[in-house]
Scaffold this motif. Structure first.
Motif, PDB file in Angstrom:
ATOM      1  N   THR A  72     -14.577   0.230  26.660  1.00 21.38           N
ATOM      2  CA  THR A  72     -13.478   1.502  25.832  1.00 21.38           C
ATOM      3  C   THR A  72     -12.541   0.782  25.030  1.00 21.38           C
ATOM      4  O   THR A  72     -11.599   0.165  25.532  1.00 21.38           O
ATOM      5  CB  THR A  72     -12.833   2.304  26.841  1.00 21.38           C
ATOM      6  OG1 THR A  72     -13.720   2.289  28.153  1.00 21.38           O
ATOM      7  CG2 THR A  72     -12.473   3.618  26.439  1.00 21.38           C
ATOM      8  N   ALA A  73     -12.630   1.072  23.804  1.00 21.64           N
ATOM      9  CA  ALA A  73     -11.689   0.381  22.850  1.00 21.64           C
ATOM     10  C   ALA A  73     -10.931   1.231  21.999  1.00 21.64           C
ATOM     11  O   ALA A  73     -11.677   2.262  21.179  1.00 21.64           O
ATOM     12  CB  ALA A  73     -12.413  -0.704  22.194  1.00 21.64           C
ATOM     13  N   ALA A  74      -9.870   0.990  21.523  1.00 26.00           N
ATOM     14  CA  ALA A  74      -9.133   1.916  20.290  1.00 26.00           C
ATOM     15  C   ALA A  74      -8.117   0.793  19.624  1.00 26.00           C
ATOM     16  O   ALA A  74      -7.769  -0.298  20.227  1.00 26.00           O
ATOM     17  CB  ALA A  74      -8.297   2.979  20.823  1.00 26.00           C
ATOM     18  N   ALA A  75      -8.157   1.194  18.378  1.00 22.16           N
ATOM     19  CA  ALA A  75      -7.086   0.214  17.647  1.00 22.16           C
ATOM     20  C   ALA A  75      -6.544   1.071  16.488  1.00 22.16           C
ATOM     21  O   ALA A  75      -7.125   2.135  16.248  1.00 22.16           O
ATOM     22  CB  ALA A  75      -7.783  -1.011  17.041  1.00 22.16           C
ATOM     23  N   VAL A  76      -5.178   0.745  16.014  1.00 24.23           N
ATOM     24  CA  VAL A  76      -4.780   1.336  15.073  1.00 24.23           C
ATOM     25  C   VAL A  76      -4.563   0.221  13.702  1.00 24.23           C
ATOM     26  O   VAL A  76      -3.791  -0.861  14.027  1.00 24.23           O
ATOM     27  CB  VAL A  76      -3.332   2.073  15.085  1.00 24.23           C
ATOM     28  CG1 VAL A  76      -2.850   2.513  13.888  1.00 24.23           C
ATOM     29  CG2 VAL A  76      -3.464   2.885  16.058  1.00 24.23           C
ATOM     30  N   VAL A  77      -5.225   0.370  12.701  1.00 25.02           N
ATOM     31  CA  VAL A  77      -5.255  -0.327  11.578  1.00 25.02           C
ATOM     32  C   VAL A  77      -4.910   0.260  10.221  1.00 25.02           C
ATOM     33  O   VAL A  77      -5.017   1.372   9.969  1.00 25.02           O
ATOM     34  CB  VAL A  77      -6.672  -1.166  11.485  1.00 25.02           C
ATOM     35  CG1 VAL A  77      -6.821  -1.966  10.154  1.00 25.02           C
ATOM     36  CG2 VAL A  77      -7.309  -1.553  12.964  1.00 25.02           C
ATOM     37  N   ARG A  78      -3.917  -0.406   9.426  1.00 21.37           N
ATOM     38  CA  ARG A  78      -3.771  -0.025   7.935  1.00 21.37           C
ATOM     39  C   ARG A  78      -4.725  -0.559   7.182  1.00 21.37           C
ATOM     40  O   ARG A  78      -5.438  -1.133   7.153  1.00 21.37           O
ATOM     41  CB  ARG A  78      -2.392  -0.677   7.763  1.00 21.37           C
ATOM     42  CG  ARG A  78      -1.223  -0.427   8.358  1.00 21.37           C
ATOM     43  CD  ARG A  78      -0.090  -0.590   7.262  1.00 21.37           C
ATOM     44  NE  ARG A  78       1.229  -0.455   8.021  1.00 21.37           N
ATOM     45  CZ  ARG A  78       1.826   0.715   8.010  1.00 21.37           C
ATOM     46  NH1 ARG A  78       1.342   1.579   7.315  1.00 21.37           N
ATOM     47  NH2 ARG A  78       2.791   0.890   8.470  1.00 21.37           N
ATOM     48  N   GLY A  79      -4.422   0.509   6.049  1.00 22.67           N
ATOM     49  CA  GLY A  79      -5.581   0.227   4.968  1.00 22.67           C
ATOM     50  C   GLY A  79      -5.784  -1.097   4.209  1.00 22.67           C
ATOM     51  O   GLY A  79      -6.921  -1.529   3.625  1.00 22.67           O
TER      52      GLY A  79
END
Ligand code: KG4
Ligand code: ZN
Length: 453
Positions: A72-79
Protein backbone atom coordinates in the motif's frame (compact mmCIF):
# COMPACT_ATOMS: atom_id res chain seq x y z
CA UNK A 1 29.28 4.66 -21.78
CA UNK A 2 28.83 5.66 -18.17
CA UNK A 3 25.85 4.11 -16.47
CA UNK A 4 23.57 6.28 -14.43
CA UNK A 5 22.79 3.83 -11.68
CA UNK A 6 21.70 5.97 -8.81
CA UNK A 7 22.32 4.83 -5.25
CA UNK A 8 19.34 4.69 -2.92
CA UNK A 9 19.12 8.31 -1.91
CA UNK A 10 17.20 9.74 0.98
CA UNK A 11 14.17 11.78 0.05
CA UNK A 12 16.08 14.97 0.84
CA UNK A 13 18.87 13.95 -1.57
CA UNK A 14 16.23 13.51 -4.25
CA UNK A 15 15.08 17.03 -3.73
CA UNK A 16 18.48 18.34 -4.63
CA UNK A 17 18.78 15.98 -7.60
CA UNK A 18 15.45 16.94 -9.00
CA UNK A 19 15.22 20.64 -8.49
CA UNK A 20 14.44 22.56 -11.62
CA UNK A 21 11.71 22.08 -14.11
CA UNK A 22 12.21 18.84 -15.98
CA UNK A 23 8.95 18.31 -17.81
CA UNK A 24 7.86 21.31 -19.80
CA UNK A 25 4.14 21.66 -20.09
CA UNK A 26 3.41 20.17 -23.47
CA UNK A 27 -0.05 21.63 -23.53
CA UNK A 28 0.12 25.02 -25.24
CA UNK A 29 -2.62 27.19 -23.82
CA UNK A 30 -3.83 28.21 -27.27
CA UNK A 31 -4.37 24.61 -28.30
CA UNK A 32 -7.06 22.17 -27.38
CA UNK A 33 -5.72 18.99 -25.89
CA UNK A 34 -6.90 15.52 -25.08
CA UNK A 35 -9.25 15.27 -22.18
CA UNK A 36 -10.01 11.79 -21.04
CA UNK A 37 -13.51 11.26 -19.82
CA UNK A 38 -13.27 7.88 -18.23
CA UNK A 39 -9.75 6.74 -17.31
CA UNK A 40 -8.56 6.47 -20.89
CA UNK A 41 -11.74 4.62 -21.88
CA UNK A 42 -13.06 7.32 -24.13
CA UNK A 43 -11.29 10.40 -25.25
CA UNK A 44 -12.75 13.62 -26.44
CA UNK A 45 -11.37 16.93 -27.57
CA UNK A 46 -12.03 19.61 -25.02
CA UNK A 47 -10.05 22.55 -23.86
CA UNK A 48 -7.77 21.46 -21.07
CA UNK A 49 -8.84 23.87 -18.33
CA UNK A 50 -6.70 22.90 -15.40
CA UNK A 51 -3.41 22.31 -17.22
CA UNK A 52 -3.33 25.80 -18.69
CA UNK A 53 -3.90 27.15 -15.17
CA UNK A 54 -0.32 26.29 -14.13
CA UNK A 55 2.42 28.80 -14.81
CA UNK A 56 5.00 26.01 -14.68
CA UNK A 57 4.88 22.26 -14.13
CA UNK A 58 6.46 22.85 -10.70
CA UNK A 59 3.18 24.37 -9.55
CA UNK A 60 1.42 21.09 -10.14
CA UNK A 61 1.20 18.74 -7.14
CA UNK A 62 0.08 15.15 -7.64
CA UNK A 63 -0.92 12.57 -5.05
CA UNK A 64 -0.12 9.03 -6.27
CA UNK A 65 -1.80 5.91 -4.85
CA UNK A 66 -0.68 2.32 -5.50
CA UNK A 67 -2.45 -0.85 -4.28
CA UNK A 68 -2.17 -3.25 -7.23
CA UNK A 69 -0.45 -6.09 -5.34
CA UNK A 70 0.90 -6.37 -1.81
CA UNK A 71 2.21 -2.88 -1.06
CA UNK A 72 0.00 0.00 0.00
CA UNK A 73 1.84 3.09 -1.19
CA UNK A 74 1.24 6.80 -1.56
CA UNK A 75 3.41 9.77 -2.47
CA UNK A 76 3.16 13.47 -3.18
CA UNK A 77 5.23 14.68 -6.13
CA UNK A 78 5.59 18.07 -7.80
CA UNK A 79 5.24 18.52 -11.53
CA UNK A 80 8.97 19.23 -11.83
CA UNK A 81 9.78 15.84 -10.26
CA UNK A 82 10.45 16.95 -6.71
CA UNK A 83 9.41 14.18 -4.34
CA UNK A 84 7.65 15.75 -1.35
CA UNK A 85 6.82 12.50 0.43
CA UNK A 86 6.81 8.77 -0.07
CA UNK A 87 5.11 6.17 2.18
CA UNK A 88 4.97 2.40 1.66
CA UNK A 89 3.27 -0.13 3.91
CA UNK A 90 4.21 -3.66 2.88
CA UNK A 91 2.46 -6.90 3.68
CA UNK A 92 5.59 -8.95 4.35
CA UNK A 93 4.02 -10.70 7.36
CA UNK A 94 1.18 -11.96 5.18
CA UNK A 95 3.64 -13.12 2.53
CA UNK A 96 5.50 -15.16 5.13
CA UNK A 97 2.28 -16.60 6.53
CA UNK A 98 0.55 -17.51 3.26
CA UNK A 99 3.58 -18.16 1.06
CA UNK A 100 2.42 -15.68 -1.54
CA UNK A 101 -0.16 -13.01 -2.13
CA UNK A 102 -3.66 -14.10 -1.15
CA UNK A 103 -6.02 -11.62 -2.87
CA UNK A 104 -8.61 -11.55 -0.08
CA UNK A 105 -6.03 -11.09 2.67
CA UNK A 106 -4.17 -8.50 0.61
CA UNK A 107 -7.41 -6.57 0.04
CA UNK A 108 -8.09 -6.51 3.77
CA UNK A 109 -4.55 -5.36 4.52
CA UNK A 110 -4.86 -2.55 1.93
CA UNK A 111 -8.22 -1.51 3.36
CA UNK A 112 -6.70 -1.35 6.84
CA UNK A 113 -3.65 0.64 5.73
CA UNK A 114 -4.86 2.95 2.98
CA UNK A 115 -6.23 5.88 5.01
CA UNK A 116 -3.15 6.03 7.20
CA UNK A 117 -0.71 5.69 4.32
CA UNK A 118 -2.34 8.51 2.33
CA UNK A 119 -2.62 10.73 5.40
CA UNK A 120 1.03 10.12 6.22
CA UNK A 121 2.05 11.03 2.68
CA UNK A 122 0.07 14.27 2.88
CA UNK A 123 1.41 15.11 6.35
CA UNK A 124 5.03 14.39 5.39
CA UNK A 125 4.63 16.67 2.38
CA UNK A 126 2.98 19.34 4.53
CA UNK A 127 -0.02 19.28 2.28
CA UNK A 128 -3.76 18.93 2.70
CA UNK A 129 -6.06 17.57 0.01
CA UNK A 130 -7.16 21.11 -0.82
CA UNK A 131 -3.63 21.97 -1.99
CA UNK A 132 -3.39 19.08 -4.43
CA UNK A 133 -3.79 19.60 -8.17
CA UNK A 134 -4.90 16.04 -8.98
CA UNK A 135 -4.85 12.40 -7.87
CA UNK A 136 -3.24 9.53 -9.78
CA UNK A 137 -4.07 5.92 -9.01
CA UNK A 138 -3.14 2.51 -10.42
CA UNK A 139 -6.12 1.02 -12.26
CA UNK A 140 -4.26 -2.05 -13.61
CA UNK A 141 -2.76 -4.51 -14.17
CA UNK A 142 -3.01 -6.20 -10.77
CA UNK A 143 -5.44 -7.93 -8.44
CA UNK A 144 -8.95 -6.51 -8.84
CA UNK A 145 -9.75 -6.66 -5.15
CA UNK A 146 -6.56 -4.76 -4.33
CA UNK A 147 -6.84 -2.23 -7.16
CA UNK A 148 -10.34 -1.40 -5.99
CA UNK A 149 -9.13 -0.25 -2.56
CA UNK A 150 -6.80 2.33 -4.11
CA UNK A 151 -9.28 3.47 -6.75
CA UNK A 152 -12.02 3.91 -4.15
CA UNK A 153 -9.73 6.00 -2.00
CA UNK A 154 -8.56 8.12 -4.93
CA UNK A 155 -12.13 8.72 -6.08
CA UNK A 156 -13.25 9.63 -2.58
CA UNK A 157 -10.54 12.29 -2.32
CA UNK A 158 -11.03 13.52 -5.89
CA UNK A 159 -14.81 13.65 -5.45
CA UNK A 160 -14.74 15.49 -2.13
CA UNK A 161 -12.08 18.04 -3.12
CA UNK A 162 -13.11 18.37 -6.79
CA UNK A 163 -9.78 17.14 -8.15
CA UNK A 164 -9.09 15.61 -11.57
CA UNK A 165 -8.07 11.97 -11.47
CA UNK A 166 -5.58 10.05 -13.63
CA UNK A 167 -5.86 6.26 -14.07
CA UNK A 168 -2.34 4.81 -14.27
CA UNK A 169 -0.90 1.64 -15.83
CA UNK A 170 1.34 0.04 -13.20
CA UNK A 171 4.00 -1.16 -15.67
CA UNK A 172 4.12 2.13 -17.52
CA UNK A 173 4.76 3.73 -14.14
CA UNK A 174 7.72 1.38 -13.51
CA UNK A 175 9.18 2.57 -16.82
CA UNK A 176 8.41 6.28 -16.59
CA UNK A 177 9.77 6.78 -13.09
CA UNK A 178 13.18 6.47 -14.77
CA UNK A 179 12.43 9.84 -16.43
CA UNK A 180 11.95 11.37 -13.00
CA UNK A 181 15.39 10.24 -11.84
CA UNK A 182 17.26 10.97 -15.06
CA UNK A 183 16.41 14.28 -16.69
CA UNK A 184 18.23 13.35 -19.88
CA UNK A 185 16.04 10.34 -20.55
CA UNK A 186 13.97 11.22 -23.60
CA UNK A 187 11.83 9.00 -25.81
CA UNK A 188 12.46 6.71 -27.59
CA UNK A 189 14.09 4.24 -25.20
CA UNK A 190 14.18 0.52 -24.54
CA UNK A 191 12.87 -0.76 -21.19
CA UNK A 192 13.19 -4.05 -19.37
CA UNK A 193 10.55 -4.25 -16.64
CA UNK A 194 11.09 -7.05 -14.15
CA UNK A 195 8.79 -7.58 -11.20
CA UNK A 196 6.89 -10.25 -9.30
CA UNK A 197 4.17 -10.58 -11.93
CA UNK A 198 5.71 -9.26 -15.15
CA UNK A 199 8.71 -9.56 -17.42
CA UNK A 200 8.44 -7.04 -20.22
CA UNK A 201 10.73 -5.74 -22.90
CA UNK A 202 9.23 -2.65 -24.44
CA UNK A 203 10.26 -0.04 -26.92
CA UNK A 204 8.88 3.26 -25.66
CA UNK A 205 8.36 5.46 -28.75
CA UNK A 206 6.64 8.30 -26.90
CA UNK A 207 4.38 8.85 -23.91
CA UNK A 208 1.56 6.31 -24.24
CA UNK A 209 3.06 4.61 -27.30
CA UNK A 210 4.79 1.35 -26.47
CA UNK A 211 5.70 -1.70 -28.55
CA UNK A 212 6.02 -4.94 -26.67
CA UNK A 213 9.11 -6.78 -27.89
CA UNK A 214 8.82 -9.57 -25.33
CA UNK A 215 6.88 -10.82 -22.34
CA UNK A 216 6.86 -13.91 -20.19
CA UNK A 217 5.11 -16.99 -21.45
CA UNK A 218 4.62 -18.26 -17.89
CA UNK A 219 6.22 -16.92 -14.67
CA UNK A 220 8.05 -13.66 -14.13
CA UNK A 221 11.59 -13.54 -12.74
CA UNK A 222 10.46 -12.12 -9.37
CA UNK A 223 8.18 -15.10 -8.86
CA UNK A 224 11.14 -17.42 -9.56
CA UNK A 225 13.32 -15.55 -7.03
CA UNK A 226 10.55 -15.72 -4.42
CA UNK A 227 9.88 -19.44 -4.91
CA UNK A 228 13.57 -20.35 -4.94
CA UNK A 229 14.13 -18.34 -1.76
CA UNK A 230 11.23 -20.11 -0.07
CA UNK A 231 12.43 -23.54 -1.18
CA UNK A 232 15.92 -22.77 0.14
CA UNK A 233 14.44 -21.99 3.56
CA UNK A 234 15.39 -18.30 3.51
CA UNK A 235 13.96 -15.64 5.77
CA UNK A 236 11.09 -14.28 3.70
CA UNK A 237 10.43 -11.32 5.97
CA UNK A 238 12.87 -9.19 4.02
CA UNK A 239 11.42 -10.46 0.74
CA UNK A 240 12.43 -13.54 -1.27
CA UNK A 241 14.44 -11.59 -3.85
CA UNK A 242 16.62 -9.63 -1.42
CA UNK A 243 17.17 -12.74 0.76
CA UNK A 244 18.30 -14.78 -2.23
CA UNK A 245 20.56 -12.01 -3.52
CA UNK A 246 22.29 -11.92 -0.15
CA UNK A 247 22.81 -15.68 0.13
CA UNK A 248 24.03 -15.88 -3.48
CA UNK A 249 27.03 -13.73 -2.52
CA UNK A 250 28.35 -16.70 -0.50
CA UNK A 251 27.92 -19.27 -3.27
CA UNK A 252 29.70 -20.49 -6.40
CA UNK A 253 27.51 -19.48 -9.37
CA UNK A 254 28.89 -22.21 -11.63
CA UNK A 255 28.55 -25.08 -9.15
CA UNK A 256 25.05 -26.25 -10.08
CA UNK A 257 24.36 -26.92 -13.75
CA UNK A 258 21.10 -25.27 -14.73
CA UNK A 259 20.11 -24.60 -18.31
CA UNK A 260 19.23 -21.15 -19.60
CA UNK A 261 15.55 -21.02 -20.68
CA UNK A 262 14.32 -20.65 -24.26
CA UNK A 263 17.65 -20.55 -26.07
CA UNK A 264 16.09 -22.37 -29.01
CA UNK A 265 13.50 -19.59 -29.40
CA UNK A 266 15.08 -16.68 -31.22
CA UNK A 267 12.74 -14.08 -29.78
CA UNK A 268 12.58 -11.73 -26.79
CA UNK A 269 10.10 -13.65 -24.65
CA UNK A 270 10.86 -15.08 -21.24
CA UNK A 271 10.10 -18.23 -19.30
CA UNK A 272 10.92 -18.98 -15.67
CA UNK A 273 8.63 -21.93 -14.90
CA UNK A 274 11.18 -24.47 -16.21
CA UNK A 275 14.01 -22.89 -14.21
CA UNK A 276 11.88 -23.18 -11.07
CA UNK A 277 11.44 -26.89 -11.78
CA UNK A 278 15.20 -27.29 -12.29
CA UNK A 279 15.81 -25.67 -8.88
CA UNK A 280 13.26 -27.95 -7.23
CA UNK A 281 14.93 -30.99 -8.72
CA UNK A 282 18.40 -29.80 -7.71
CA UNK A 283 17.26 -29.40 -4.09
CA UNK A 284 15.80 -32.91 -4.18
CA UNK A 285 18.88 -34.43 -5.79
CA UNK A 286 21.08 -32.94 -3.06
CA UNK A 287 18.74 -34.05 -0.25
CA UNK A 288 18.87 -30.59 1.27
CA UNK A 289 16.70 -30.40 4.40
CA UNK A 290 15.34 -27.02 3.34
CA UNK A 291 11.78 -27.67 4.43
CA UNK A 292 12.60 -28.71 7.97
CA UNK A 293 15.65 -26.53 8.64
CA UNK A 294 15.55 -22.79 8.03
CA UNK A 295 18.79 -21.27 6.74
CA UNK A 296 19.59 -19.69 10.09
CA UNK A 297 19.86 -23.18 11.65
CA UNK A 298 21.61 -24.89 8.72
CA UNK A 299 25.02 -26.54 9.18
CA UNK A 300 27.90 -24.83 7.38
CA UNK A 301 27.98 -27.52 4.64
CA UNK A 302 24.24 -27.26 4.19
CA UNK A 303 24.44 -23.48 4.06
CA UNK A 304 27.17 -23.64 1.43
CA UNK A 305 25.09 -26.00 -0.72
CA UNK A 306 22.12 -23.67 -0.50
CA UNK A 307 24.32 -20.68 -1.31
CA UNK A 308 25.74 -22.51 -4.36
CA UNK A 309 22.22 -23.20 -5.55
CA UNK A 310 21.15 -19.60 -4.93
CA UNK A 311 24.15 -18.25 -6.85
CA UNK A 312 23.67 -20.72 -9.70
CA UNK A 313 19.97 -19.89 -9.95
CA UNK A 314 20.71 -16.17 -9.99
CA UNK A 315 23.40 -16.51 -12.66
CA UNK A 316 21.10 -18.41 -15.02
CA UNK A 317 17.98 -16.34 -14.26
CA UNK A 318 19.91 -13.17 -15.08
CA UNK A 319 21.68 -14.70 -18.08
CA UNK A 320 18.20 -15.23 -19.52
CA UNK A 321 17.54 -11.51 -19.05
CA UNK A 322 20.89 -10.62 -20.64
CA UNK A 323 20.29 -12.78 -23.72
CA UNK A 324 16.78 -11.43 -24.30
CA UNK A 325 18.00 -7.85 -23.78
CA UNK A 326 20.81 -8.34 -26.29
CA UNK A 327 18.31 -9.44 -28.92
CA UNK A 328 15.83 -6.71 -27.97
CA UNK A 329 18.56 -4.09 -28.51
CA UNK A 330 19.24 -5.45 -31.98
CA UNK A 331 15.53 -5.27 -32.78
CA UNK A 332 15.18 -1.85 -31.22
CA UNK A 333 18.08 -0.43 -33.29
CA UNK A 334 16.27 -1.61 -36.44
CA UNK A 335 13.00 0.03 -35.41
CA UNK A 336 14.39 3.16 -33.72
CA UNK A 337 18.07 3.67 -34.58
CA UNK A 338 18.20 6.76 -32.36
CA UNK A 339 17.73 4.98 -29.01
CA UNK A 340 20.38 5.80 -26.43
CA UNK A 341 19.04 4.34 -23.19
CA UNK A 342 18.12 1.03 -21.64
CA UNK A 343 15.78 1.48 -18.66
CA UNK A 344 15.69 -1.40 -16.18
CA UNK A 345 13.00 -1.10 -13.53
CA UNK A 346 10.54 -3.08 -11.38
CA UNK A 347 11.29 -4.80 -8.05
CA UNK A 348 13.96 -7.18 -9.40
CA UNK A 349 15.90 -4.22 -10.80
CA UNK A 350 16.89 -3.33 -7.24
CA UNK A 351 19.20 -6.38 -7.31
CA UNK A 352 22.85 -5.35 -7.61
CA UNK A 353 23.90 -8.38 -9.66
CA UNK A 354 21.06 -7.73 -12.12
CA UNK A 355 22.05 -4.09 -12.46
CA UNK A 356 25.73 -4.86 -12.98
CA UNK A 357 25.09 -7.52 -15.62
CA UNK A 358 22.61 -5.41 -17.55
CA UNK A 359 24.92 -2.43 -17.34
CA UNK A 360 27.50 -4.54 -19.19
CA UNK A 361 25.01 -5.57 -21.87
CA UNK A 362 23.90 -1.97 -22.34
CA UNK A 363 27.50 -0.69 -22.48
CA UNK A 364 28.52 -3.31 -25.06
CA UNK A 365 25.74 -2.01 -27.28
CA UNK A 366 26.52 1.67 -26.77
CA UNK A 367 23.47 2.32 -24.59
CA UNK A 368 23.36 4.01 -21.22
CA UNK A 369 21.63 2.09 -18.45
CA UNK A 370 19.08 3.97 -16.38
CA UNK A 371 18.05 2.12 -13.26
CA UNK A 372 15.98 3.96 -10.64
CA UNK A 373 17.20 3.65 -7.03
CA UNK A 374 15.84 0.52 -5.28
CA UNK A 375 13.14 2.46 -3.42
CA UNK A 376 11.71 3.51 -6.79
CA UNK A 377 12.19 0.08 -8.44
CA UNK A 378 9.94 -1.77 -6.00
CA UNK A 379 6.29 -0.72 -5.93
CA UNK A 380 5.85 2.84 -4.73
CA UNK A 381 3.52 5.81 -4.93
CA UNK A 382 6.10 8.12 -6.55
CA UNK A 383 6.02 6.26 -9.85
CA UNK A 384 2.22 6.50 -9.92
CA UNK A 385 2.22 10.21 -9.10
CA UNK A 386 4.92 10.84 -11.71
CA UNK A 387 3.10 8.91 -14.45
CA UNK A 388 -0.02 10.81 -13.47
CA UNK A 389 1.94 14.04 -13.95
CA UNK A 390 3.24 13.00 -17.37
CA UNK A 391 -0.27 12.22 -18.64
CA UNK A 392 -1.87 15.13 -16.87
CA UNK A 393 0.49 17.56 -18.56
CA UNK A 394 -0.68 16.40 -21.96
CA UNK A 395 -4.30 16.60 -20.84
CA UNK A 396 -5.09 12.96 -20.21
CA UNK A 397 -7.15 12.81 -17.05
CA UNK A 398 -10.70 12.41 -15.81
CA UNK A 399 -12.80 15.22 -14.40
CA UNK A 400 -13.52 15.02 -10.65
CA UNK A 401 -15.94 12.17 -9.92
CA UNK A 402 -19.23 12.89 -8.14
CA UNK A 403 -18.72 13.15 -4.35
CA UNK A 404 -21.14 10.35 -3.57
CA UNK A 405 -20.60 6.99 -5.18
CA UNK A 406 -23.55 4.55 -5.32
CA UNK A 407 -22.99 1.20 -3.57
CA UNK A 408 -23.15 -0.74 -6.83
CA UNK A 409 -20.78 1.56 -8.75
CA UNK A 410 -18.69 -0.35 -11.32
CA UNK A 411 -15.11 0.80 -10.96
CA UNK A 412 -12.91 0.91 -14.05
CA UNK A 413 -10.34 -1.71 -13.02
CA UNK A 414 -8.06 -3.46 -15.50
CA UNK A 415 -6.52 -6.54 -13.88
CA UNK A 416 -5.17 -7.83 -17.21
CA UNK A 417 -4.06 -4.83 -19.20
CA UNK A 418 -1.23 -5.01 -21.75
CA UNK A 419 0.97 -1.94 -22.03
CA UNK A 420 1.64 -2.07 -25.76
CA UNK A 421 0.91 -3.99 -28.89
CA UNK A 422 3.07 -7.00 -29.62
CA UNK A 423 5.91 -6.44 -32.13
CA UNK A 424 4.59 -8.42 -35.09
CA UNK A 425 7.99 -9.77 -36.18
CA UNK A 426 8.75 -10.87 -32.65
CA UNK A 427 5.80 -13.18 -32.02
CA UNK A 428 6.76 -16.16 -29.96
CA UNK A 429 6.83 -19.62 -31.48
CA UNK A 430 6.91 -20.96 -27.93
CA UNK A 431 3.76 -21.91 -26.04
CA UNK A 432 1.24 -19.18 -26.42
CA UNK A 433 1.45 -16.23 -24.09
CA UNK A 434 -1.56 -15.87 -21.80
CA UNK A 435 -3.96 -13.47 -23.45
CA UNK A 436 -7.36 -14.45 -22.07
CA UNK A 437 -9.76 -11.67 -21.13
CA UNK A 438 -7.17 -8.93 -21.47
CA UNK A 439 -8.24 -5.32 -21.71
CA UNK A 440 -7.20 -3.50 -24.93
CA UNK A 441 -3.65 -2.22 -24.44
CA UNK A 442 -2.96 1.26 -23.11
CA UNK A 443 -1.17 2.07 -26.36
CA UNK A 444 -4.07 0.96 -28.56
CA UNK A 445 -6.53 3.05 -26.55
CA UNK A 446 -4.40 6.19 -26.71
CA UNK A 447 -3.28 5.75 -30.33
CA UNK A 448 -6.84 4.90 -31.38
CA UNK A 449 -8.14 8.09 -29.84
CA UNK A 450 -5.41 10.15 -31.50
CA UNK A 451 -6.17 8.81 -34.98
CA UNK A 452 -9.89 9.41 -34.49
CA UNK A 453 -9.18 13.13 -34.29
O1 KG4 B 1 7.71 -4.35 -8.77
P1 KG4 B 1 7.49 -5.10 -7.51
O2 KG4 B 1 7.79 -4.40 -6.22
O3 KG4 B 1 6.03 -5.63 -7.41
C1 KG4 B 1 5.35 -6.15 -8.51
O4 KG4 B 1 4.85 -5.34 -9.33
O5 KG4 B 1 5.35 -7.39 -8.63
O6 KG4 B 1 8.38 -6.42 -7.61
C2 KG4 B 1 8.36 -7.36 -6.57
C3 KG4 B 1 9.32 -8.47 -6.91
C4 KG4 B 1 9.27 -9.59 -5.90
O7 KG4 B 1 9.23 -10.81 -6.59
C5 KG4 B 1 10.58 -9.42 -5.16
O8 KG4 B 1 11.11 -10.62 -4.62
C6 KG4 B 1 11.47 -8.88 -6.25
O9 KG4 B 1 10.67 -7.96 -6.92
N1 KG4 B 1 12.66 -8.25 -5.69
C7 KG4 B 1 13.90 -8.71 -5.91
C8 KG4 B 1 14.77 -7.89 -5.15
N2 KG4 B 1 14.00 -6.94 -4.51
C9 KG4 B 1 12.71 -7.19 -4.86
N3 KG4 B 1 14.36 -9.73 -6.65
C10 KG4 B 1 15.68 -9.96 -6.67
N4 KG4 B 1 16.57 -9.23 -5.96
C11 KG4 B 1 16.17 -8.18 -5.20
N5 KG4 B 1 17.04 -7.47 -4.51
ZN1 ZN C 1 5.39 -3.46 -9.63
Amino acid sequence: MAASILPAPSISRFKSLLLGSFMPCLCKSSLTCLFVNRSFASLSLKPCPTVSGFSSSGDLVMLGIETSCDDTAAAVVRGDGQILSQVVSSQSDLLVKYGGVSPKMAEEAHALAIDQVVQQALDNANFTEENLSAVAVTIGPGLSLCLKVGVQKARRIAGKFRLPIVGVHHMEAHALVARLVNKKLQFPFLALLISGGHNLLILAHSLGHYVQLGTTIDDAIGEAYDKTARWLGLDMRKGGGPALEELALEGDPTSVKLSVPMRQHKDCNFSYAGLKTQVRMAIKARNLPTEEVPICSASSDDRRSRADLAASFQRVAVLHLEERCQRAMEWAFEIEPSIKYLVVSGGVASNRYVRARLNDVAGRNGLELVCPPPSLCTDNGVMIAWTGIEHYLVGRFDPPPPPNVPEDFQYDLRPRWPLGEEYSEGRSDARSVKRARAHPSLTSIIQGSLTQQ
